[in-house]
Design a protein around this motif. Structure first.
Motif, short mmCIF file in Angstrom:
data_model
loop_
_atom_site.label_atom_id
_atom_site.label_comp_id
_atom_site.label_asym_id
_atom_site.label_seq_id
_atom_site.Cartn_x
_atom_site.Cartn_y
_atom_site.Cartn_z
N SER A 359 -1.69 -0.34 6.00
CA SER A 359 -1.31 0.09 4.65
C SER A 359 -0.07 -0.68 4.19
O SER A 359 0.93 -0.71 4.89
CB SER A 359 -1.02 1.59 4.63
N PRO A 360 -0.10 -1.29 3.02
CA PRO A 360 -1.27 -1.42 2.15
C PRO A 360 -2.33 -2.33 2.76
O PRO A 360 -2.01 -3.20 3.58
CB PRO A 360 -0.70 -2.00 0.86
N SER A 361 -3.56 -2.14 2.38
CA SER A 361 -4.65 -2.98 2.86
C SER A 361 -4.61 -4.34 2.18
O SER A 361 -3.90 -4.53 1.18
CB SER A 361 -5.99 -2.31 2.56
N LEU A 362 -5.37 -5.27 2.72
CA LEU A 362 -5.48 -6.59 2.09
C LEU A 362 -5.92 -6.46 0.64
O LEU A 362 -5.40 -7.15 -0.25
CB LEU A 362 -6.49 -7.44 2.88
N GLU A 363 -6.85 -5.56 0.40
CA GLU A 363 -7.38 -5.37 -0.95
C GLU A 363 -6.36 -4.80 -1.92
O GLU A 363 -6.50 -4.95 -3.13
CB GLU A 363 -8.62 -4.47 -0.89
N GLN A 364 -5.34 -4.13 -1.40
CA GLN A 364 -4.33 -3.51 -2.26
C GLN A 364 -3.19 -4.44 -2.62
O GLN A 364 -2.39 -4.11 -3.51
CB GLN A 364 -3.76 -2.27 -1.58
N LEU A 365 -3.10 -5.58 -1.97
CA LEU A 365 -1.98 -6.49 -2.21
C LEU A 365 -2.14 -7.21 -3.56
O LEU A 365 -3.14 -7.86 -3.82
CB LEU A 365 -1.89 -7.52 -1.10
N ASP A 366 -1.12 -7.08 -4.42
CA ASP A 366 -1.15 -7.78 -5.70
C ASP A 366 -1.02 -9.29 -5.53
O ASP A 366 -1.57 -10.07 -6.31
CB ASP A 366 -0.03 -7.27 -6.61
N ASP A 367 -0.27 -9.69 -4.49
CA ASP A 367 -0.06 -11.11 -4.20
C ASP A 367 -0.15 -11.30 -2.69
O ASP A 367 0.86 -11.29 -1.99
CB ASP A 367 1.30 -11.56 -4.72
N PRO A 368 -1.38 -11.44 -2.15
CA PRO A 368 -1.55 -11.55 -0.71
C PRO A 368 -0.72 -12.69 -0.09
O PRO A 368 -0.17 -12.54 1.00
CB PRO A 368 -3.04 -11.81 -0.55
N ALA A 369 -0.63 -13.83 -0.78
CA ALA A 369 0.11 -14.96 -0.23
C ALA A 369 1.57 -14.62 -0.02
O ALA A 369 2.20 -15.02 0.97
CB ALA A 369 -0.02 -16.17 -1.15
N ALA A 370 2.14 -13.81 -0.93
CA ALA A 370 3.55 -13.41 -0.79
C ALA A 370 3.75 -12.48 0.40
O ALA A 370 4.88 -12.33 0.89
CB ALA A 370 4.01 -12.72 -2.07
N SER A 371 2.67 -11.86 0.86
CA SER A 371 2.75 -10.98 2.03
C SER A 371 2.34 -11.69 3.31
O SER A 371 2.11 -11.06 4.34
CB SER A 371 1.84 -9.76 1.81
#
Length: 446
Positions: A359-371
């Motif tokens: 949590s948050p899941s991959l699908e919940q990330l607004d900017d996956p690259a930033a994470s």
């Protein structure tokens, strides 16, 4: 044969080496090029499938499977398209068959107007403005019985109903909603399915050899071999949005595309997400060897007329190099083709993003690259929505040569949703949308 086949085009039985039946039919449409300014992608030809009664088609393959085709013609072969080795010839695959939705007491029910329909692999030839169905191979169980397109599991898949949504139908663990198709060097086929989602290995004659499903699916009662070999996180696939795209890389590996973001941790997260997943499968190891995060463009970029993010889908992936893929992002009205490179550094298989408690899941990330998620980098090849003459709902893409693509649309067997889809006699009121193969030339190639 369908009771409604009288006066409609017939399908003739013949013999083909290595194939149980050959089915011949013709279509008529002008195969003219659509004009475009020099330097722009343009349509160079198109052809549209003619009327083949579905009962005639199905019963020629598996006698007695369809007693009443409700005046439905063969369609749905636009689920995918794959080169067959000869100029103008392609392998295509139907989906689960005619189906729609009717709302009853505020609840949407999934209808199967021709429940005996069996998904089939169909070989077609495109010549000028004419397409012919050359061969058809029914997809069958280990004992040669039809798999049907009916839902597999109660509580996981939509409950199946009759054409008028009044009568419940039985679930079928053998049922497949087939979508992508490729052909291996040995002549066998690989298909993907939306229910599991699953990857299916099929013999040259259509018998299922193995169905690979997510770990923990617990599918029982199937009349073929089922192996839980895919990541368990795929159990969170959105209903009717499992695997849709399938590509075969030069070395024999397969790449499967999850049509839409997973419903992780819930439906709302999946509906709002722009991140879906691609998986690489080794046909030698019979195992998933890599997983990639793929990021959609905003929905109004893909389709300026659409504002609902959940309408975004990947319907086709095509190998265009050793580790390069052409990926189709689409809505029902528009599509864009992107090129991505599958790099080792982008592999997220077995990472925390495969854990459904993250949590948050991959699908919940607004900017996956930033994470820290290594999202696949992409490059736009062509905006099909801007190419005059390309129909809607393109689900299959094949590479003809360096400069040319063959596209095929899914016409949903002429079905529409709602009780108006059938007349008072229970016969289809056809939508008028035809299955069309369209050639598009790209001025700069791929």
């Amino acid at each position: 044969m369908s009771p409604y086949a009288a006066g409609r085009r017939s399908v003739h039985r013949s013999v083909a080496a290595g194939v149980p039946l050959a089915l011949v039919a013709a279509l008529t449409v002008a195969g003219t090029a659509v004009g475009a300014p020099s330097g722009e992608a343009r349509v160079t030809g198109s052809a549209t499938l003619g009327d083949i009664p579905l009962g005639t088609f199905s019963n020629a393959l598996l006698p007695g499977t369809v007693g009443n085709d409700r005046a439905v013609d063969l369609g749905g072969i636009g689920s995918d398209i794959y080169p067959a080795g000869r100029k103008g010839e392609f392998w295509t695959v139907t989906d689960r068959g005619p189906n729609g939705q009717i709302k009853v007491a505020g609840e949407k029910r999934r209808t199967f107007p021709v429940p005996g329909f069996d998904p089939a692999i169909v070989r077609i030839r495109v010549s000028g403005g004419t397409v012919k169905v050359l061969d058809a191979i029914p997809v069958t169980t280990s004992s040669g019985k039809p798999v049907t397109g009916l839902s597999n599991q109660k509580g996981r898949d939509e409950a199946p109903y009759s054409y008028d949504a009044k009568t419940p139908l039985s679930y079928n663990p053998n049922g497949l909603d087939t979508e992508g198709i490729v052909r291996a060097e040995d002549g066998s086929f690989w298909l993907v399915d939306e229910y599991g989602p699953s990857l299916i290995h099929v013999s040259t004659r259509g018998k299922i050899l193995t169905r690979y499903v997510p770990k923990g699916l617990g599918l029982t009662g199937a009349d073929y071999r089922v192996v839980e070999a895919l990541p368990a996180v795929l159990l969170h696939r959105k209903i009717n949005r499992g695997f849709e795209g399938l590509a075969q890389l030069p070395g024999g590996d397969l790449v499967m595309a999850v049509q839409s973001p997973l419903s992780l941790p819930d439906t709302d997260a999946g509906e709002a997400s722009l991140t879906t997943r691609l998986l690489r499968f080794s046909t030698k190891k019979r195992a998933v060897t890599a997983e990639y995060a793929y990021r959609f463009d905003p929905v109004d970029v893909v389709d300026p007329s659409e504002d609902d993010t959940s309408e975004l889908k990947i319907s086709s992936v095509v190998a265009v190099g050793r580790d390069r893929l052409l990926v189709e992002e689409r809505t029902d009205k528009a599509a864009r083709l992107q090129v991505v490179k599958l790099t080792r550094g982008a592999d997220i298989l077995g990472d925390k993003w495969d854990d459904d408690t993250t949590s948050p899941s991959l699908e919940q990330l607004d900017d996956p690259a930033a994470s820290g998620v290594p999202v696949l980098r992409k490059r736009l090849v062509v905006d099909l929505g801007a190419v005059k003459g390309v129909p809607g709902k393109i689900e299959g893409v094949a590479r003809v040569d360096h400069d040319t693509l063959a596209l095929i649309n899914d016409n949903d067997f002429g079905m529409t949703d709602g009780p108006e889809a059938f007349d008072a006699q229970g016969r289809l009121v056809d939508s008028g949308i035809e299955t069309t193969v369209t050639y598009v030339r790209l001025p700069r190639g791929i």
